[in-house]
Design a protein around this motif. Structure first.
Motif, PDB file in Angstrom:
ATOM      1  N   ALA A 255      44.816  48.085  47.926  1.00  0.00           N
ATOM      2  CA  ALA A 255      44.459  46.897  47.147  1.00  0.00           C
ATOM      3  C   ALA A 255      44.124  45.722  48.070  1.00  0.00           C
ATOM      4  O   ALA A 255      43.154  45.001  47.837  1.00  0.00           O
ATOM      5  N   LEU A 312      44.319  41.563  40.440  1.00  0.00           N
ATOM      6  CA  LEU A 312      43.457  41.938  39.313  1.00  0.00           C
ATOM      7  C   LEU A 312      42.292  40.964  39.171  1.00  0.00           C
ATOM      8  O   LEU A 312      41.142  41.369  39.026  1.00  0.00           O
ATOM      9  N   VAL A 315      39.685  41.381  42.011  1.00  0.00           N
ATOM     10  CA  VAL A 315      38.906  42.616  41.915  1.00  0.00           C
ATOM     11  C   VAL A 315      37.951  42.576  40.726  1.00  0.00           C
ATOM     12  O   VAL A 315      36.817  43.042  40.805  1.00  0.00           O
ATOM     13  N   LEU A 316      38.402  41.970  39.615  1.00  0.00           N
ATOM     14  CA  LEU A 316      37.542  41.928  38.435  1.00  0.00           C
ATOM     15  C   LEU A 316      36.353  40.989  38.627  1.00  0.00           C
ATOM     16  O   LEU A 316      35.238  41.307  38.233  1.00  0.00           O
ATOM     17  N   PRO A 319      34.020  41.751  42.828  1.00  0.00           N
ATOM     18  CA  PRO A 319      34.209  43.177  43.117  1.00  0.00           C
ATOM     19  C   PRO A 319      33.939  43.560  44.576  1.00  0.00           C
ATOM     20  O   PRO A 319      34.458  44.566  45.039  1.00  0.00           O
TER      21      PRO A 319
ATOM     22  N   PHE B  79      38.528  45.400  31.270  1.00  0.00           N
ATOM     23  CA  PHE B  79      37.715  46.172  32.217  1.00  0.00           C
ATOM     24  C   PHE B  79      36.221  45.940  32.064  1.00  0.00           C
ATOM     25  O   PHE B  79      35.429  46.506  32.798  1.00  0.00           O
ATOM     26  N   LEU B  82      33.850  45.390  34.910  1.00  0.00           N
ATOM     27  CA  LEU B  82      33.771  46.474  35.893  1.00  0.00           C
ATOM     28  C   LEU B  82      32.640  47.454  35.622  1.00  0.00           C
ATOM     29  O   LEU B  82      32.471  48.405  36.375  1.00  0.00           O
ATOM     30  N   THR B  89      36.358  49.940  43.622  1.00  0.00           N
ATOM     31  CA  THR B  89      36.747  48.709  42.943  1.00  0.00           C
ATOM     32  C   THR B  89      37.414  49.013  41.610  1.00  0.00           C
ATOM     33  O   THR B  89      38.458  48.453  41.279  1.00  0.00           O
ATOM     34  N   ALA B  93      41.165  48.119  40.571  1.00  0.00           N
ATOM     35  CA  ALA B  93      41.372  47.206  39.443  1.00  0.00           C
ATOM     36  C   ALA B  93      42.344  47.818  38.437  1.00  0.00           C
ATOM     37  O   ALA B  93      43.277  47.140  37.976  1.00  0.00           O
ATOM     38  N   THR B  94      42.153  49.095  38.096  1.00  0.00           N
ATOM     39  CA  THR B  94      43.058  49.707  37.123  1.00  0.00           C
ATOM     40  C   THR B  94      44.454  49.849  37.718  1.00  0.00           C
ATOM     41  O   THR B  94      45.455  49.687  37.037  1.00  0.00           O
TER      42      THR B  94
END
Lengths: 370, 293
Positions: A255, A312, A315-316, A319, B79, B82, B89, B93-94
């Motif tokens: 991560a 989170l 990353v969302l 990206p 999500f 995404l 990625t 993320a999940t």
């Protein structure tokens, strides 16, 4: 100057790391501990980056090399007079062994690399999610064996009494060495060939690149660096269990890499420093800290919640990671679009010569790399 | 343990993991998203049953379905950014969501675990000859069969099912041919939430202590099963989930008791070998182009 500029993607992150390490020296003693832990975590993330970042293949398995390195160094460096009583089933060779700090780090790197090489021979044929799950399987097996086969591992017990030698100097030097190796590798012909397979495996193969061999090189190098990181870790903690180098560490380091930017050394360093730093800060804040005249004490549990939210959100909404997966660019360029060489500098002074050549040189090295 | 007993127990765990695997594969099919947070839907269901202790059974079951499916839809919204992201990625993320939710449960409910107290009498066994079969084992197998039958009817015989299969086979082409992407993705999340709720109800009887990683420990083997079986297609992925559950129980019985602690090593060594021999999946048939170098 030109050399500095050429090596800036390594020099810049190194300066940042050194600054963090030096800055940590001025903090209270308990916080210095956290700074060292941040530095060692960054070593693990850079080791992970060497394979995942350059090959584009997701691996959960690099932490198995950290684990193997940690227990190789830890078991070899723990005092020989207590090992036979704490670990009665340990094979005599390991029980009698007691080696110094540097030797144990070298041993950790060698064992990690050897393990990675052997595992990599079959596994590097896989791509995509099959590779991800296969490396995940390696991690499960490594943990299962270290935890249950007491002839070579600590079993379910805590391995303790390891000399704590990873202080400021060792953590920082270790990280700088690993970053230098990572950068030299990624700009070498091997690294560039592997990066070509990352962008387009079919095109790379048809240009004569052996995808399996290039991946195996990177996997092995990543194993060497991961083993070394494990050695640093065990000498930093002083005591360790198999669960500390298992799934949690594998996921969190992956991560960190994605948060920073999976495809660049700068991304690996930024992601690790940021997330591990935030983690350390929140851990301190849970115990209560004073910033200026402001007292902060967070309720227990907020550390992991905040980490989860930050990871989170990054990353969302970003990206490609905080760095956009780009290397650090030279900050002193006069404009975004570099000019041809200035008149005061005679044309043709560079070995390549010619105005056209210097125009190419003027372009940021990292930009041509992408 | 007799051979038939072993087969029944293995089938029960296989059926359960098959349902989890299908839930994962449904979403993967339409979004190319491996949802690590899927296990947390099961945990949400378990905590819903904890909080509704004392309600009539029917209402508790209903509450579990409503809350789990709503949570699944919420995940779909989270999500959404995404949809064009890379595999790495998406995975992270999940995972980050899973990490966040597990720590949220830890924060709210604490690490000790909460008793669920849901239909505990179903753990009693009936004896047929020398077989001892718990009621919940029979229910798990029956529920697995019914739900798998229902899903194959839905996907095979209905219009929405056809759209989902088309989207799973080739999402872009399906959209060009008029399949509404948003609706199909949402439906996939509803169905996978429905499966998660069903799994929760069976698990709640078998493992009556809800902990923050309640669903995660079921998700991991199912996810491995999905990849081993063949991720891209629903039936192979579901069979993969079944196979991993079945193999876990059978291997656990075959290994001599001294080396039973190495069950995971043996199981995952087999996983690696299967992946090396059939990287596209064990149950996908010969598809030709393998993703292997």
């Amino acid at each position: 100057m030109r050399a500095l500029r050429r090596w800036w993607p390594l020099v810049g992150p190194s300066l940042l790391v050194t600054a963090v390490a030096l800055g940590g020296q001025f903090l209270p003693l308990s916080t210095q501990l956290q700074v060292r832990s941040v530095l060692v975590t960054t070593v693990i993330v850079v080791a992970l980056y060497v394979f995942v970042g350059n090959s584009g293949v997701i691996s959960f398995g690099q932490v198995s090399f950290v684990a193997v390195g940690a227990f190789a160094a830890g078991l070899a460096a723990a005092p020989a007079d207590v090992k036979p009583t704490t670990f009665p089933k340990l094979i005599p060779f390991l029980a009698e062994l007691e080696i110094g700090n540097i030797e144990s780090l070298v041993l950790a790197a060698a064992v990690g690399g050897l393990f990675a090489f052997i595992v990599g021979i079959p596994l590097m044929r896989l791509s995509g999610l099959s590779a991800g799950i296969a490396t995940f399987a390696v991690l499960i097996i490594t943990n299962n064996v270290l935890r249950n086969w007491e002839a070579i591992g600590p079993g379910a017990k805590t391995l303790s009494l390891i000399p704590q030698t990873t202080f400021f100097i060792q953590a920082t030097t270790g990280l700088l060495i690993v970053m230098a190796v990572a950068y030299v590798y990624q700009t070498s012909r091997y690294g560039r060939r592997l990066r070509a397979t990352r962008e387009d495996a079919a095109a790379a193969q048809s240009s004569g690149i052996d995808v399996h061999r290039e991946r195996l090189w990177a996997f092995t190098l990543s194993g060497v660096l991961g083993g070394f990181a494990g050695g640093l870790l065990v000498h930093q903690l002083g005591s360790i269990t198999t669960q500390q180098v298992f799934l949690d560490l594998a996921f969190i380091t992956l991560a960190m890499l994605v948060v920073g930017g999976i495809g660049s050394l700068w991304g690996a360093v930024v992601g690790a420093l940021m997330i591990a730093g935030l983690n350390a800060f929140l851990a301190e804040a849970q115990r209560g800290i004073t910033i200026g005249s402001f007292d902060l004490e967070l309720p227990g549990g907020t550390r992991l919640l905040t980490l989860g939210v930050v990871m989170l959100v990054v990353v969302l909404f970003k990206p490609t990671g905080l760095t956009g997966s780009r290397e650090l660019t030279w900050p002193f360029s006069r404009s975004r679009f570099p000019q041809p060489a200035s008149p005061s500098e005679p044309l043709g002074s560079s070995p390549g010569g010619g105005a056209g050549r210097s125009e190419v040189e003027g372009v940021d090295p990292s930009a041509t790399e992408q | 343990m007799s051979f038939v007993q072993l087969l029944i127990d293995a089938t029960a765990l296989g059926a359960l993991l098959a349902l989890v695997a299908m839930g994962i594969a449904l979403v993967f099919g339409v979004m190319r998203l491996v949802n690590f947070a899927y296990g947390e839907l099961i945990t949400v269901g378990a905590y819903t049953l904890v909080l509704t202790k004392g309600w009539p059974i029917v209402l508790r079951v209903l509450a579990a379905f409503v809350v789990v499916i709503a949570s699944s839809l919420l995940m779909e919204v989270i999500f959404r950014p995404l949809r064009r992201a890379t595999a790495a990625t998406m995975l992270v993320a999940t995972f980050a969501l899973s990490f966040l939710l597990q720590n949220m449960f830890l924060f709210i409910f604490g690490p000790q675990g909460e008793t669920i107290e849901f239909l505990a009498p179903l753990n009693r066994a009936i004896e047929i000859g020398d077989l001892r079969i718990r009621w919940i084992t029979i229910i798990a197998i029956a529920l697995g069969a019914v739900l798998l039958g229902f899903m194959s009817w839905l996907l095979g015989k209905t219009s929405v099912g056809l759209q989902m299969r088309a989207a799973a086979a080739d999402f872009t082409t399906a959209r060009i041919l008029g399949v509404r992407a948003g609706r199909v993705i949402m439906l996939a999340f509803v169905l996978s939430g429905f499966l998660a709720a069903a799994v929760t109800l069976v698990l709640a009887v078998q493992r009556p202590l809800a902990t923050p990683n309640y669903g995660f420990v079921v998700l991991v083997p199912a996810l491995v099963g999905v990849v081993v079986g063949g991720l891209g297609k629903l039936v192979p992925a579901t069979l993969g989930g079944f196979a991993i559950g079945f193999a876990t129980v059978v291997l656990g019985d075959l290994l001599p008791s001294g080396s039973r602690v190495f069950l995971n090593s043996v199981l995952f060594a087999i996983v690696i070998i299967v992946l090396l021999v059939r990287p596209d999946g064990l149950f996908t048939g010969r598809t030709g182009v393998a993703e292997r170098v």
